[in-house]
Design a protein around this motif. Sequence first.
Motif, PDB file in Angstrom:
ATOM      1  N   HIS A 173      40.410  44.817  45.211  1.00  0.00           N
ATOM      2  CA  HIS A 173      40.903  43.470  44.914  1.00  0.00           C
ATOM      3  C   HIS A 173      40.920  43.110  43.431  1.00  0.00           C
ATOM      4  O   HIS A 173      41.660  42.237  43.018  1.00  0.00           O
ATOM      5  CB  HIS A 173      40.123  42.411  45.714  1.00  0.00           C
ATOM      6  N   ASP A 199      34.807  37.327  48.149  1.00  0.00           N
ATOM      7  CA  ASP A 199      34.910  37.268  46.685  1.00  0.00           C
ATOM      8  C   ASP A 199      34.372  35.924  46.176  1.00  0.00           C
ATOM      9  O   ASP A 199      33.677  35.861  45.156  1.00  0.00           O
ATOM     10  CB  ASP A 199      36.380  37.446  46.281  1.00  0.00           C
ATOM     11  N   HIS A 236      33.486  41.861  36.878  1.00  0.00           N
ATOM     12  CA  HIS A 236      34.205  42.570  37.939  1.00  0.00           C
ATOM     13  C   HIS A 236      33.748  44.025  38.032  1.00  0.00           C
ATOM     14  O   HIS A 236      34.531  44.903  38.367  1.00  0.00           O
ATOM     15  CB  HIS A 236      35.715  42.566  37.671  1.00  0.00           C
TER      16      HIS A 236
HETATM   17 NI    NI Z   1      36.295  39.914  42.635  1.00  0.00          NI
END
Ligand code: NI
Length: 214
Positions: A58, A119, A25
């Motif tokens: 996010h 994503d 991430h």
């Molecule tokens: Ni992500």
Amino acid sequence: MNKDIILKETKSFVKDKLYKEGSGHDWFHIKRVYNLATYICEKEGGDEFIIKMTSLLHDIDDWKFSNNNNTTENFLKSLHVDEESISKIINITTTMSYKGGVANSDQNSLEGKIVQDADRLDAMGAIGIARAFTYGGSKNRLMYDPHIKPKNFQNLDEVKNLDNHTINHFYEKLLKLKDLINTDTAKQIAEERHRFMEIYLDEFYYEWNFNKEK
Ligand code: NI
Ligand code: ADP
């Protein structure tokens, strides 16, 4: 504060927080999701500001590495973002994650569908493969063990704690993503990335079993 300044502040906030995050991430993931979501938004519509802000934020309160899950809200309040936008952004960030397939992550807004697609696309294809092995490495997992057969999970604790090999992740998640994509624009991109993963797996097993004794 105008929207361009809010976006700029948000980029530097997220970059600071996630620059070297080691489980997939990191800031470059965020940037790719932002670029994908902006592209999908150009084709499919939706509120560009909400889509960009949500892409950037996010993963900030992610269940796997955050122990404080209102960082995003506090940050947006500190920038005096209006209440309606804050609630739209938080609504999406708190519901869009796949969580090993055990959470209902259906999105009802176009903005949510787009950021979720972006994503998911970043978990597919060449980048998705690299991210899976990076994640597995961060957990000290084997890349593959032919004695452990693909398995699905039943609950969140199992997802977090299971010591599994990374090839299994293709079957529990990556190969399922294509059929979970929301928008037509993202579906086209997903088809290519899915095909690439299938070719990759064929080659992986071919090399793994090369000249194997019968
Ligand atoms: Ni992500
Ligand atoms: P999301 O929050 O969208 O559900 P995750 O946080 O589960 O996504 O995953 C982030 C990245 O790490 C993705 O590229 C994902 O495929 C990868 N990943 C997650 N769990 C595993 C796992 N058990 N093995 C290998 N890769 C994983």
